[in-house]
Design a protein around this motif. Sequence first.
Motif, PDB file in Angstrom:
ATOM      1  N   VAL A  21      23.748  31.430  49.284  1.00  0.00           N
ATOM      2  CA  VAL A  21      22.923  32.444  49.946  1.00  0.00           C
ATOM      3  C   VAL A  21      23.849  33.560  50.405  1.00  0.00           C
ATOM      4  CG1 VAL A  21      21.447  32.960  51.926  1.00  0.00           C
ATOM      5  CG2 VAL A  21      21.161  30.799  50.689  1.00  0.00           C
ATOM      6  N   PRO A  22      23.698  34.786  49.852  1.00  0.00           N
ATOM      7  CA  PRO A  22      24.674  35.856  50.123  1.00  0.00           C
ATOM      8  C   PRO A  22      24.913  36.135  51.596  1.00  0.00           C
ATOM      9  CG  PRO A  22      23.208  36.488  48.338  1.00  0.00           C
ATOM     10  CD  PRO A  22      22.656  35.218  48.909  1.00  0.00           C
ATOM     11  N   ASN A  23      23.836  36.226  52.373  1.00  0.00           N
ATOM     12  CA  ASN A  23      24.017  36.588  53.772  1.00  0.00           C
ATOM     13  C   ASN A  23      24.666  35.478  54.587  1.00  0.00           C
ATOM     14  OD1 ASN A  23      23.087  39.310  54.270  1.00  0.00           O
ATOM     15  ND2 ASN A  23      21.112  38.605  53.563  1.00  0.00           N
ATOM     16  N   LEU A  24      24.553  34.231  54.107  1.00  0.00           N
ATOM     17  CA  LEU A  24      25.230  33.143  54.805  1.00  0.00           C
ATOM     18  C   LEU A  24      26.727  33.144  54.521  1.00  0.00           C
ATOM     19  CD1 LEU A  24      22.760  30.117  54.375  1.00  0.00           C
ATOM     20  CD2 LEU A  24      23.130  31.528  56.384  1.00  0.00           C
ATOM     21  N   ARG A  25      27.107  33.653  53.334  1.00  0.00           N
ATOM     22  CA  ARG A  25      28.517  33.583  52.939  1.00  0.00           C
ATOM     23  C   ARG A  25      29.409  34.451  53.825  1.00  0.00           C
ATOM     24  NH1 ARG A  25      29.709  32.936  46.598  1.00  0.00           N
ATOM     25  NH2 ARG A  25      31.691  32.360  47.530  1.00  0.00           N
ATOM     26  N   ARG A  26      28.820  35.408  54.523  1.00  0.00           N
ATOM     27  CA  ARG A  26      29.660  36.270  55.359  1.00  0.00           C
ATOM     28  C   ARG A  26      29.825  35.723  56.774  1.00  0.00           C
ATOM     29  NH1 ARG A  26      27.402  39.694  59.039  1.00  0.00           N
ATOM     30  NH2 ARG A  26      25.143  39.987  59.004  1.00  0.00           N
ATOM     31  N   LEU A 785      34.879  47.106  53.509  1.00  0.00           N
ATOM     32  CA  LEU A 785      34.564  46.445  52.244  1.00  0.00           C
ATOM     33  C   LEU A 785      35.173  45.050  52.262  1.00  0.00           C
ATOM     34  CD1 LEU A 785      35.600  49.494  50.025  1.00  0.00           C
ATOM     35  CD2 LEU A 785      33.350  49.035  50.992  1.00  0.00           C
ATOM     36  N   TYR A 786      34.337  44.024  52.047  1.00  0.00           N
ATOM     37  CA  TYR A 786      34.783  42.636  52.171  1.00  0.00           C
ATOM     38  C   TYR A 786      35.086  42.023  50.802  1.00  0.00           C
ATOM     39  CZ  TYR A 786      33.291  42.842  57.035  1.00  0.00           C
ATOM     40  OH  TYR A 786      33.160  43.176  58.351  1.00  0.00           O
ATOM     41  N   PHE A 787      36.064  41.092  50.781  1.00  0.00           N
ATOM     42  CA  PHE A 787      36.468  40.400  49.548  1.00  0.00           C
ATOM     43  C   PHE A 787      36.583  38.905  49.834  1.00  0.00           C
ATOM     44  CE2 PHE A 787      38.122  44.677  49.720  1.00  0.00           C
ATOM     45  CZ  PHE A 787      37.589  45.213  48.560  1.00  0.00           C
ATOM     46  N   PRO A 788      35.443  38.202  49.854  1.00  0.00           N
ATOM     47  CA  PRO A 788      35.456  36.785  50.228  1.00  0.00           C
ATOM     48  C   PRO A 788      36.250  35.901  49.272  1.00  0.00           C
ATOM     49  CG  PRO A 788      33.288  37.465  49.419  1.00  0.00           C
ATOM     50  CD  PRO A 788      34.086  38.707  49.599  1.00  0.00           C
ATOM     51  N   ASP A 789      36.454  36.344  48.011  1.00  0.00           N
ATOM     52  CA  ASP A 789      37.162  35.501  47.038  1.00  0.00           C
ATOM     53  C   ASP A 789      38.639  35.849  46.906  1.00  0.00           C
ATOM     54  OD1 ASP A 789      34.957  33.931  46.284  1.00  0.00           O
ATOM     55  OD2 ASP A 789      34.206  35.536  45.000  1.00  0.00           O
ATOM     56  N   ILE A 790      39.168  36.669  47.804  1.00  0.00           N
ATOM     57  CA  ILE A 790      40.535  37.169  47.648  1.00  0.00           C
ATOM     58  C   ILE A 790      41.582  36.060  47.824  1.00  0.00           C
ATOM     59  CG2 ILE A 790      40.938  37.821  50.060  1.00  0.00           C
ATOM     60  CD1 ILE A 790      41.847  40.038  47.073  1.00  0.00           C
ATOM     61  N   THR A 791      41.226  34.955  48.478  1.00  0.00           N
ATOM     62  CA  THR A 791      42.162  33.844  48.632  1.00  0.00           C
ATOM     63  C   THR A 791      41.660  32.593  47.908  1.00  0.00           C
ATOM     64  OG1 THR A 791      41.100  33.263  50.743  1.00  0.00           O
ATOM     65  CG2 THR A 791      43.053  34.668  50.842  1.00  0.00           C
ATOM     66  N   ASN A 792      40.724  32.760  46.997  1.00  0.00           N
ATOM     67  CA  ASN A 792      40.169  31.616  46.263  1.00  0.00           C
ATOM     68  C   ASN A 792      41.260  30.900  45.479  1.00  0.00           C
ATOM     69  OD1 ASN A 792      38.640  30.126  44.075  1.00  0.00           O
ATOM     70  ND2 ASN A 792      36.930  31.028  45.199  1.00  0.00           N
ATOM     71  N   ARG A 793      41.212  29.567  45.441  1.00  0.00           N
ATOM     72  CA  ARG A 793      42.235  28.800  44.715  1.00  0.00           C
ATOM     73  C   ARG A 793      42.102  28.948  43.210  1.00  0.00           C
ATOM     74  NH1 ARG A 793      42.048  22.832  47.020  1.00  0.00           N
ATOM     75  NH2 ARG A 793      43.571  22.535  45.359  1.00  0.00           N
ATOM     76  N   ASN A 794      40.912  29.293  42.742  1.00  0.00           N
ATOM     77  CA  ASN A 794      40.719  29.535  41.316  1.00  0.00           C
ATOM     78  C   ASN A 794      41.370  30.872  40.957  1.00  0.00           C
ATOM     79  OD1 ASN A 794      39.482  30.587  38.851  1.00  0.00           O
ATOM     80  ND2 ASN A 794      38.069  28.864  38.990  1.00  0.00           N
ATOM     81  N   ALA A 795      42.401  30.817  40.104  1.00  0.00           N
ATOM     82  CA  ALA A 795      43.203  32.008  39.807  1.00  0.00           C
ATOM     83  C   ALA A 795      42.373  33.121  39.203  1.00  0.00           C
ATOM     84  CB  ALA A 795      44.348  31.636  38.864  1.00  0.00           C
ATOM     85  N   ARG A 796      41.419  32.762  38.338  1.00  0.00           N
ATOM     86  CA  ARG A 796      40.613  33.795  37.686  1.00  0.00           C
ATOM     87  C   ARG A 796      39.710  34.505  38.693  1.00  0.00           C
ATOM     88  NH1 ARG A 796      36.655  32.338  32.722  1.00  0.00           N
ATOM     89  NH2 ARG A 796      35.382  31.604  34.436  1.00  0.00           N
ATOM     90  N   VAL A 797      39.111  33.723  39.572  1.00  0.00           N
ATOM     91  CA  VAL A 797      38.240  34.310  40.601  1.00  0.00           C
ATOM     92  C   VAL A 797      39.069  35.187  41.536  1.00  0.00           C
ATOM     93  CG1 VAL A 797      36.727  33.792  42.560  1.00  0.00           C
ATOM     94  CG2 VAL A 797      36.583  32.418  40.476  1.00  0.00           C
TER      95      VAL A 797
END
Length: 889
Positions: A21-26, A785-797
């Motif tokens: 749910v997009p709004n929950l992710r923030r 501007l937010y970047f929730p995946d900037i520290t994701n462990r998946n290298a491609r993401v």
Amino acid sequence: MTNKTLYLVDGSSYLFRAFFVPNLRRLTSKDGHPTGVIYGVSNMIQRMLDEYNPTYMAVVFDAKGKTFRHDMYAEYKANRPPMPDELRMQLQPTKDVIKAMGIPLIEVPHVEADDVIGTLAKKAEARGVETLVSTSDKDLAQLVSKHVTLVNTMSDTVLDEAAVFDKFGVKPSQIIDYLALIGDSSDNIPGVNKVGPKTAAKWLADYGSVDNIIKHADEFKGKVGEYLREGINQLKLSRELVIIKQDCDIAYEPDDFLIGDKDIQTLNQIGQQYDMKRFAELTAEGVKKEPEVKTDYQCIDDLKDLARYLKTVEQSGLVAVDLETTSLQPIGAEIVGLSLCCEDNKAVYVPIGHTEDSQQLDLSDVLDVLLPVLNKVKIIGQHFKYDLNVLSNYGRSVETLEYDTMLESYVLDPAANRHDMDTLADIHLNRQTTKYEDICGKGVKQIPFAEVSIQQATHYAAEDADITWQLHHKLWSDLKDLPQCAVFQELEMPLVSVLASMEQTGVLIDKGELDKQSRELGETMTQLEQKAYEIAGKEFNLGSPKQLQQILFEEQGIPVKKKTPGGQPSTAEDVLHDLAADYELPDVILEHRSLSKLKSTYTDKLPQEISAQTGRVHTSYHQAVTSTGRLSSSNPNLQNIPIRTEEGRKIRKAFIAEPGWQVMAADYSQIELRIMAHLSQDEQLLKAFKNGIDIHSQTASQVFNVTLDEVDGSQRRAAKAINFGLMYGMSAFGLSKQLHVSRKEAAGYMAQYFNQFPKVEAFIEGIKEQAAEQGYLDTLFGRRLYFPDITNRNARVRAGAERAAINAPMQGTAADIIKKAMLAVYREIKNADDIKLIMQVHDELVFEIKQDSAQKWSEKIKTIMEDVVSLDVPLEVEYGMGGNWDEAH
């Protein structure tokens, strides 16, 4: 359901549902720990408790580690990526909340949650107890019986035996065979090649079961019959994998599933640890259940009563307003009623155009008493640009719009893709609103709002105004002290009336020109089809991926570059672009696809969008869509009109001016590169822009080690690709593909570029570090501007988030600048009768100007746009004039 019913919640389904749910992710705690899943899952479970008031309940999760299905098939779920870090971090706190809510939580090693649910449902049935399973997993449909029902609380759908057949075309007893035939890509269960839901349902209708299908396999004709016969062993395995185990080693004693008392201390600790008021502010009664909201929604059908209410509005100085109309398209829509709110849980509805034979007010009378009051107070709206456009249909307007809850939400979190009232009410107010479909129905049975009873309309419409009022107070309290509040007050809110004016004005379209272009495109497409047939040696459907696969890779022997998730050779556009460099047929296919898209999207469709009332096309501009702040548009989508091909550019010929007027296009030149020069403070870039040197030639000179005078066309084109590519985070691999050079050569170009522009490299690296550290970046004017995946462990993401972060300050700042320019230009031209602002596309503003005023306005607009902000490099605006948009370039 009775109080003996066993309620089972598919916990794993709830987890992933909340996570996406997009709004929950923030949602995060003050220290940055994500909390959206904790909130979402507990909210969904609380909703189950409120709606069903269960006595016996359990939440079932998948246990850690592999299951018996992995023993059967090593590749089971092999395609699934690891659980995202943001979800993993919330897993244990979510389970802790569930336990503290007094609800039994079950995990059984070596089996899945589905198997536990299946076992408990069967054991409950043996004791005469009914089971209701809350899930969105289709696999569990095989459990449905007279005593087992599924419910999806998100879509409000219930699956009993009849509903299973309606949804899947098979009985619950056939679901196992159905799933075995179609397979499941998410679980990596193969199924039968080319057998989808419709084929599976038909086969089972004809043959009854997989066993009988296998027995009669020789009767199946064609390629799909071959696939069936080839995959019989695979089909048998798939069937075993999808069967839900119903004999797990777990006891069923009803009292084990009694909902217990809440653990107030634990819930308070969780609330304090993760900054969640939902748990931190508990009373001794347990989880703070939202009290049933008592509302006072009144219908006003008397002008004297309306006048009395408007005195309350005037005293308040602030009012939420919402119109109910006959159409989602504002131009031409008629007002059916309107609602007003200036106090929590109290609102009024004024019926005007309902078909019901009861007392209603005259629209002109209502507007005559309403608008003078609205223009004295501050207005709150939700997507109020629509309401402004509807009022314009009656020649009426308001000038006091102060807040728009959609834009408040958007400025707070532009990365969230839902800012509609229903979603915001759920997230911020924990309120479930009445949906339009609830009172008007769905699909072909949907009735117009005018046919809704006034009693129903009163609750629905008044609730809209009430929710808008309450949302504003919640969102404004979050926004008002943040730096980005200036973006909301100084950019987004003033822009609403500018966009409304542009939409009301519309664009004049030359239907005859489009008809001519459609014919020409059709003729060229026919020629391309003939050419493709000649190359292939036979006729085929150019739009069929299956036929293309056969011709390109089997008959023509072209090497396969990429495969689809199903293992077939890909014919996607990027693949065909790669192949087109060496093979003629992919090039022809691409050209045909391009022209087909132009024809269907623009030359055929634009004439259908001409308003019968105005004779113009009225596009809709959207402020709350892109994460960078750029505007988007629809009906038509002006941002996507292709201009890199001659045929694409021709579309702009159909955007014309009235007789005696001209089209003017004013475009910021290389604005993002100029912003990068300003932000990076690279001396070479600053010098080039200040001295008016062509930046692409300057880059080519530096990268290819030649003088400016020696730069040729191919070097400049390569330099342009480098300039924009690096600004968009392009890798050496991406640059090599674009320039058709080796990766090593592309890497050399990049190294030479950074050697010549060292501060640009430092700037890019700094952006990545800052985004990773903060999770967000700010534009030059404070947009966050937010970047929730900037520290994701998946290298491609993570790499994708880094690319977005590199470009975001430039693109976001450019978005802010064009908005500032629109506001400044609109202030200048608002009261003029010889100029209209009609379009905004990327970094370009388009006007209609009377011919005898063209020179005066063009110079003035150029000056306004260039002076709207002050950077360390000059902004440059190029403009042109013509009888149509194409000529203005």
